[in-house]
Design a protein around this motif. Structure first.
Motif, short mmCIF file in Angstrom:
data_model
loop_
_atom_site.label_atom_id
_atom_site.label_comp_id
_atom_site.label_asym_id
_atom_site.label_seq_id
_atom_site.Cartn_x
_atom_site.Cartn_y
_atom_site.Cartn_z
N GLU A 1 0.91 -1.11 0.02
CA GLU A 1 0.00 -0.04 -0.09
C GLU A 1 1.02 1.21 -0.04
O GLU A 1 1.88 1.29 0.73
N VAL A 2 0.61 2.30 -0.74
CA VAL A 2 1.39 3.30 -1.01
C VAL A 2 0.47 4.70 -0.46
O VAL A 2 -0.49 4.77 -1.26
N THR A 3 0.95 5.32 0.23
CA THR A 3 0.35 6.80 1.01
C THR A 3 1.09 7.66 0.75
O THR A 3 2.38 7.66 1.55
N GLY A 4 1.08 8.60 -0.07
CA GLY A 4 2.13 9.67 -0.43
C GLY A 4 3.24 9.21 -0.72
O GLY A 4 3.37 8.21 -1.84
N SER A 5 4.57 9.32 -0.12
CA SER A 5 5.76 8.87 -0.54
C SER A 5 5.99 7.61 0.24
O SER A 5 7.29 6.95 0.08
N GLN A 6 5.14 7.01 1.08
CA GLN A 6 5.58 5.74 1.91
C GLN A 6 4.88 4.52 1.21
O GLN A 6 3.73 4.57 1.00
N PHE A 7 5.89 3.62 1.10
CA PHE A 7 5.62 2.24 0.64
C PHE A 7 5.18 1.41 1.91
O PHE A 7 6.36 1.18 2.82
N GLU A 8 4.43 0.62 2.13
CA GLU A 8 4.32 -0.40 3.27
C GLU A 8 4.01 -1.86 2.32
O GLU A 8 3.09 -1.94 1.63
N LEU A 9 4.92 -2.81 2.88
CA LEU A 9 4.86 -4.22 2.18
C LEU A 9 4.03 -4.74 3.38
O LEU A 9 4.38 -5.01 4.47
N PHE A 10 3.14 -5.49 2.96
CA PHE A 10 2.33 -6.60 3.71
C PHE A 10 2.52 -7.88 3.44
O PHE A 10 2.62 -8.55 4.67
N SER A 11 2.89 -8.18 2.31
CA SER A 11 3.49 -9.70 2.22
C SER A 11 4.07 -10.06 0.78
O SER A 11 4.06 -9.09 0.08
N ILE A 12 4.83 -10.95 0.73
CA ILE A 12 5.25 -11.55 -0.29
C ILE A 12 4.73 -13.15 -0.45
O ILE A 12 5.21 -13.94 0.29
N TYR A 13 4.06 -13.11 -1.83
CA TYR A 13 3.43 -14.42 -1.47
C TYR A 13 3.68 -15.35 -2.83
O TYR A 13 3.89 -14.84 -3.82
N ASP A 14 3.67 -16.55 -2.66
CA ASP A 14 4.17 -17.60 -3.57
C ASP A 14 3.05 -18.20 -4.12
O ASP A 14 2.48 -19.06 -3.55
N PRO A 15 2.16 -17.87 -5.19
CA PRO A 15 0.99 -18.46 -5.66
C PRO A 15 0.97 -19.86 -5.86
O PRO A 15 0.09 -20.45 -6.26
#
Length: 214
Positions: free
Chosen positions: A175-189
């Motif tokens: 999720e990106v708000t303004g200049s801030q990137f927040e990583l919630f997960s890295i998923y291998d489908p």
């Protein structure tokens, strides 16, 4: 407003299967690579995730993956999303790669051989993805790129980036708000497992160890 960004690696290619260095060069998806992309499609469908915009690198393996994942051809191709150029090492066996260095990957090693530096790739990926986010404020976006380029990007935008190998068709949920990137997960489908999630971090058996080639 908050932009939802899904950043993913392409499916397995012929060079991946042969253990060859693949940056500026290209090779087609294998049958397994196609299956991996379709597994990613199934995951997005199951999660009821649809995209307002789709972006890929200009390389065939990324474009083909995006088409398989979304069933669409109305995507934008950007050179800024391409893989790192490995210069004279392109197409050679991966065991010739130097050891990885924490936080900067291969550094400027490949510049000597006509390739691209890790931090230069980080800069262009960051600039390109920030522009994509700026053009799609508040929307849901899919970006298909490459393992090395993706790793450099998130090392540049996260204070404590996860140290994990980027599998084919792995999906990073930002999720990106303004200049801030927040990583919630890295998923291998394909395996149906998380390589990283915000609560638990990277599983111990998946941690990337440095001083080794990849």
């Amino acid at each position: 407003m908050t932009t939802k960004l899904y950043l993913m690696r392409h499916g397995q290619t012929r060079f991946n299967a042969q253990g060859r260095i693949q940056g500026a060069s290209d090779s087609p998806l294998t049958d397994l690579g196609i299956e991996q992309a379709l597994a990613a499609k199934a995951y997005f469908d199951q999660q009821n995730i649809s995209f307002d915009a789709i972006y890929t690198s200009t390389q065939e393996r990324a474009c083909d993956t995006a088409e398989l994942v979304t069933g669409r051809t109305d995507y934008t191709r950007l050179k800024g999303l391409k893989e790192i150029d490995f210069g004279a090492f392109e197409g050679q066996q991966e065991f010739l790669n130097p050891p990885l260095q924490k936080d900067i990957g291969y550094g400027d090693y490949f510049v000597t051989y006509g390739g691209e530096g890790s931090l230069a790739a980080r800069q262009r990926m960051g600039d390109t993805i920030r522009q994509i986010v700026g053009d799609n404020d508040g929307k849901t976006v899919l970006v298909v790129s490459h393992g090395g380029a993706i790793a450099q990007f998130y090392r540049g935008v996260l204070a404590d980036p996860p140290q994990v190998r980027m599998r084919n068709c792995a999906i990073l949920d930002f999720e990106v708000t303004g200049s801030q990137f927040e990583l919630f997960s890295i998923y291998d489908p394909v395996a149906g497992e998380f390589l990283y999630d915000q609560e638990h971090g990277v599983p111990k058996d998946l941690e990337l160890r440095f001083g080794e080639t990849t």
